[in-house]
Design a protein around this motif. Structure first.
Motif, PDB file in Angstrom:
ATOM      1  N   ALA A   1       1.995 -17.729  -7.084  1.00 47.60           N
ATOM      2  CA  ALA A   1       1.269 -17.772  -5.804  1.00 47.60           C
ATOM      3  C   ALA A   1       2.149 -17.276  -4.656  1.00 47.60           C
ATOM      4  CB  ALA A   1       0.790 -19.197  -5.530  1.00 47.60           C
ATOM      5  N   HIS A   2       3.462 -17.283  -4.869  1.00 49.18           N
ATOM      6  CA  HIS A   2       4.391 -16.787  -3.843  1.00 49.18           C
ATOM      7  C   HIS A   2       4.859 -15.360  -4.153  1.00 49.18           C
ATOM      8  CE1 HIS A   2       4.312 -20.966  -2.633  1.00 49.18           C
ATOM      9  NE2 HIS A   2       4.856 -20.593  -1.488  1.00 49.18           N
ATOM     10  N   GLY A   3       4.106 -14.650  -4.995  1.00 45.65           N
ATOM     11  CA  GLY A   3       4.356 -13.220  -5.181  1.00 45.65           C
ATOM     12  C   GLY A   3       5.311 -12.862  -6.305  1.00 45.65           C
ATOM     13  N   VAL A   4       5.733 -13.860  -7.101  1.00 48.90           N
ATOM     14  CA  VAL A   4       6.657 -13.561  -8.206  1.00 48.90           C
ATOM     15  C   VAL A   4       5.828 -13.244  -9.462  1.00 48.90           C
ATOM     16  CG1 VAL A   4       8.495 -14.512  -9.666  1.00 48.90           C
ATOM     17  CG2 VAL A   4       8.383 -15.122  -7.236  1.00 48.90           C
ATOM     18  N   ARG A   5       6.246 -12.232 -10.203  1.00 46.66           N
ATOM     19  CA  ARG A   5       5.581 -11.922 -11.474  1.00 46.66           C
ATOM     20  C   ARG A   5       6.039 -12.950 -12.506  1.00 46.66           C
ATOM     21  NH1 ARG A   5       2.716 -11.435 -15.223  1.00 46.66           N
ATOM     22  NH2 ARG A   5       2.903  -9.925 -16.896  1.00 46.66           N
ATOM     23  N   VAL A   6       5.096 -13.728 -13.031  1.00 47.65           N
ATOM     24  CA  VAL A   6       5.439 -14.826 -13.941  1.00 47.65           C
ATOM     25  C   VAL A   6       4.726 -14.655 -15.282  1.00 47.65           C
ATOM     26  CG1 VAL A   6       5.411 -17.334 -14.299  1.00 47.65           C
ATOM     27  CG2 VAL A   6       5.718 -16.421 -11.990  1.00 47.65           C
ATOM     28  N   ILE A   7       5.499 -14.800 -16.343  1.00 46.79           N
ATOM     29  CA  ILE A   7       4.918 -14.813 -17.683  1.00 46.79           C
ATOM     30  C   ILE A   7       5.121 -16.227 -18.237  1.00 46.79           C
ATOM     31  CG2 ILE A   7       4.986 -13.781 -19.994  1.00 46.79           C
ATOM     32  CD1 ILE A   7       6.776 -11.622 -18.118  1.00 46.79           C
ATOM     33  N   GLY A   8       4.039 -16.902 -18.503  1.00 51.52           N
ATOM     34  CA  GLY A   8       4.129 -18.232 -19.100  1.00 51.52           C
ATOM     35  C   GLY A   8       4.182 -18.096 -20.601  1.00 51.52           C
TER      36      GLY A   8
ATOM     37  N   GLY B   1      -6.104 -18.734  -9.021  1.00 51.90           N
ATOM     38  CA  GLY B   1      -5.750 -17.741  -7.997  1.00 51.90           C
ATOM     39  C   GLY B   1      -4.642 -16.826  -8.497  1.00 51.90           C
ATOM     40  N   ALA B   2      -3.617 -17.414  -9.124  1.00 50.10           N
ATOM     41  CA  ALA B   2      -2.472 -16.623  -9.589  1.00 50.10           C
ATOM     42  C   ALA B   2      -2.868 -15.699 -10.733  1.00 50.10           C
ATOM     43  CB  ALA B   2      -1.348 -17.568 -10.041  1.00 50.10           C
ATOM     44  N   VAL B   3      -3.747 -16.172 -11.612  1.00 52.38           N
ATOM     45  CA  VAL B   3      -4.209 -15.330 -12.730  1.00 52.38           C
ATOM     46  C   VAL B   3      -5.054 -14.179 -12.192  1.00 52.38           C
ATOM     47  CG1 VAL B   3      -5.709 -15.308 -14.788  1.00 52.38           C
ATOM     48  CG2 VAL B   3      -4.042 -17.147 -14.469  1.00 52.38           C
ATOM     49  N   SER B   4      -5.874 -14.465 -11.182  1.00 51.04           N
ATOM     50  CA  SER B   4      -6.760 -13.400 -10.676  1.00 51.04           C
ATOM     51  C   SER B   4      -5.973 -12.295  -9.961  1.00 51.04           C
ATOM     52  CB  SER B   4      -7.849 -13.980  -9.767  1.00 51.04           C
ATOM     53  OG  SER B   4      -7.243 -14.454  -8.579  1.00 51.04           O
ATOM     54  N   THR B   5      -4.799 -12.613  -9.422  1.00 53.42           N
ATOM     55  CA  THR B   5      -3.993 -11.547  -8.800  1.00 53.42           C
ATOM     56  C   THR B   5      -3.199 -10.764  -9.847  1.00 53.42           C
ATOM     57  OG1 THR B   5      -2.065 -12.988  -8.523  1.00 53.42           O
ATOM     58  CG2 THR B   5      -3.616 -12.892  -6.669  1.00 53.42           C
ATOM     59  N   GLY B   6      -3.184 -11.231 -11.089  1.00 50.91           N
ATOM     60  CA  GLY B   6      -2.435 -10.558 -12.146  1.00 50.91           C
ATOM     61  C   GLY B   6      -0.966 -10.956 -12.174  1.00 50.91           C
ATOM     62  N   LEU B   7      -0.542 -11.821 -11.261  1.00 49.44           N
ATOM     63  CA  LEU B   7       0.886 -12.197 -11.232  1.00 49.44           C
ATOM     64  C   LEU B   7       1.226 -13.266 -12.266  1.00 49.44           C
ATOM     65  CD1 LEU B   7       1.591 -12.118  -7.396  1.00 49.44           C
ATOM     66  CD2 LEU B   7       2.602 -10.655  -9.149  1.00 49.44           C
ATOM     67  N   LEU B   8       0.232 -13.997 -12.748  1.00 45.85           N
ATOM     68  CA  LEU B   8       0.483 -14.995 -13.794  1.00 45.85           C
ATOM     69  C   LEU B   8      -0.297 -14.635 -15.050  1.00 45.85           C
ATOM     70  CD1 LEU B   8       1.588 -17.709 -14.851  1.00 45.85           C
ATOM     71  CD2 LEU B   8      -0.414 -18.814 -13.843  1.00 45.85           C
ATOM     72  N   THR B   9       0.446 -14.451 -16.141  1.00 48.96           N
ATOM     73  CA  THR B   9      -0.188 -14.291 -17.446  1.00 48.96           C
ATOM     74  C   THR B   9       0.520 -15.233 -18.415  1.00 48.96           C
ATOM     75  OG1 THR B   9       1.337 -12.504 -17.999  1.00 48.96           O
ATOM     76  CG2 THR B   9      -0.822 -11.848 -17.148  1.00 48.96           C
ATOM     77  N   ALA B  10      -0.138 -15.516 -19.526  1.00 53.00           N
ATOM     78  CA  ALA B  10       0.479 -16.417 -20.515  1.00 53.00           C
ATOM     79  C   ALA B  10       0.420 -15.773 -21.889  1.00 53.00           C
ATOM     80  CB  ALA B  10      -0.255 -17.752 -20.523  1.00 53.00           C
ATOM     81  N   GLN B  11       1.389 -16.108 -22.711  1.00 55.67           N
ATOM     82  CA  GLN B  11       1.409 -15.580 -24.081  1.00 55.67           C
ATOM     83  C   GLN B  11       2.222 -16.505 -24.979  1.00 55.67           C
ATOM     84  OE1 GLN B  11       3.230 -11.844 -22.647  1.00 55.67           O
ATOM     85  NE2 GLN B  11       4.944 -12.312 -24.020  1.00 55.67           N
TER      86      GLN B  11
END
Ligand code: SAJ
Length: 413
Positions: free
Chosen positions: A23-30, A59-69
């Motif tokens: 949410a603070h603009g960091v690209r995160v992979i869970g 919100g974070a998933v919809s911006t594409g910055l949070l994905t999980a794998q």
């Protein structure tokens, strides 16, 4: 993937941390081994209840910055937030940390930062570093060594379940580096979203600090719980006593209850006992006092149904504390289990408005069922209040119809 943070373990702490970073603009992979959690997160959903978490995750998933794998990836920073339960002998189970580290090690190329967030016994960050470097002798943690450097830090989470999304941002944080550079790098990551003070120290002091905070609370709750036993013996209302004593300007006694639950306070003090068994006498005793409370409450219920052939017992609350759905290490569940075992002919009707089915531990017991308030209290011989959910505190007690009340939380005084 460059400039990315991998959050390893998408549980009670990892998922909120991943979502807030994104949410603070960091690209995160869970990264999580549980496919259901990964699927939920990628769909913008959360696998457990926590106020506002779903809003931030979606919100974070919809911006594409949070994905999980489920597969491990290369990232610049790894935040490890996996469970650290204890084993039967109360020693820490580091297998989840070891598994995470073993998956990360082959990904490293040098210059990465590994942050351990899981609550851990002293020197676990050192253990983590040693394990990585044993797997990757081409890397080092020593900036003066000449080989590519990997940085290691410990930054314990301190958020309160139920308030995680606000406390993640507002709480001060302790950041312990294996080296000063590791601490500085970790501080730069937390500065992205944390508005509290960022306090730098070494990794072992940071590990102990977290354990000490929860042990402090455990010891203080144990004091209140011990008072409840003393007061029962002396025929004094412990809650009135504590109210009165707390009018002293330097006294602030906590509340007795049916025991201490959750995954933190009932666990962490054992890590200190394991590290310094001879010295940690008060901390150990506090654990024993608190662990003794479920059986004490169960004894009271058993005594109250003495002489009734097939007693009906309403057990109000299964969560480990009020107004949440978290049943982990819940003393209320232990009380119900003990009652089911000791009173095989009783009907034990549990009321937990925050869940839709009994947890596995109770579902297998033939004499325990999940009921509504109305169903459970109608005709109950004994009503045991085990969790002070707001709903119970505000309920119309006229419907108790003269049942014997065992109020383990002092909510109905
Ligand atoms: N409890 C009592 N009497 C009290 C206070 C609590 O019996 O006066 C019981 C609760 O009912 C519950 C247990 O203690 O069963 C623990 O509840 P809690 O609200 O004290 O704490 P947790 O486990 O939800 O969260 C704690 C917090 N630690 C401290 O307050 C020092 C939180 O900040 C940590 O982040 C969390 O542990 C953790 O993850 O370690």
């Amino acid at each position: 993937m460059e400039n990315a943070v991998a959050v390893v373990g998408l549980g009670y702490i990892g998922l909120p941390t991943a979502a807030v970073l994104a949410a603070h603009g960091v690209r995160v992979i869970g990264v999580d081994v549980d496919e259901r959690i990964v699927a939920a997160v990628n769909g913008g959903k959360v696998p457990h209840a926590e106020p506002d978490l779903e809003l931030v995750v979606s919100g974070a998933v919809s911006t594409g910055l949070l994905t999980a794998q489920t597969e491990m990836v290369h990232a610049d920073v790894y935040v490890i937030a996996v469970p650290t339960p204890f084993l039967a002998d109360k020693s820490a189970d580091l297998s989840y940390i070891d598994a995470a580290v073993d998956a990360i090690a082959p990904q490293l190329v040098g210059d990465e930062l590994l942050i351990l967030e899981s609550t851990s016994p002293p020197r676990t960050t050192e253990h983590m570093a040693a394990r990585v470097l044993a797997a990757r002798p081409d890397l080092t943690a020593d900036p003066a060594d000449g080989r590519p450097v990997v940085h290691f830090a410990h930054c314990p989470e301190r958020v309160l379940p139920g308030k995680i999304m606000t406390e993640l941002v507002s709480n001060d944080r302790i950041i312990g580096g294996l080296t000063p550079e590791a601490a500085t790098r970790a501080r730069d990551l937390y500065a992205v979203f944390c508005k509290g003070e960022l306090l730098l120290t070494d990794a072992t002091t940071a590990e102990m600090s977290k354990l000490v905070e929860n042990s402090f609370r455990d010891v203080n709750i144990a004091f209140a719980n011990e008072l409840s036993l003393i007061c029962d013996k002396l025929g004094i209302d412990v809650w009135e006593l504590i109210d009165l004593a707390n009018h002293h300007p330097r006294v602030n006694i906590l509340q007795p209850g049916p025991g201490v639950g959750g995954h933190c306070i009932a666990v962490d003090p054992w890590f200190i006992v394991e590290a310094a068994p001879e010295q940690a006498r008060l901390i150990r005793t506090a654990r024993e006092v608190n662990d003794g409370k479920p059986a004490y409450v169960a004894d009271k219920v058993v005594a109250a149904v003495d002489g009734i052939e097939t007693p009906r017992i309403a057990a109000l609350g299964l969560a480990f504390k009020p107004d949440i759905d978290d049943l982990r290490e819940s003393p209320a569940i232990e009380v119900v289990e003990l009652l089911a075992e000791r009173l095989p002919h009783a009907r034990i009707e549990a009321v937990e408005p925050h869940v839709h089915e009994l947890p596995a531990r109770l579902a297998k017991l033939p004499n325990v069922t999940l009921r509504t308030w109305d169903e459970a209290v109608a005709g109950a011989d004994v009503v045991a209040l085990l969790v002070d959910h707001t709903q119970f505190k505000e309920a119309d007690r006229a419907s108790l119809n003269g049942a014997t009340v065992i109020d383990a939380r002092g909510a109905w005084r």
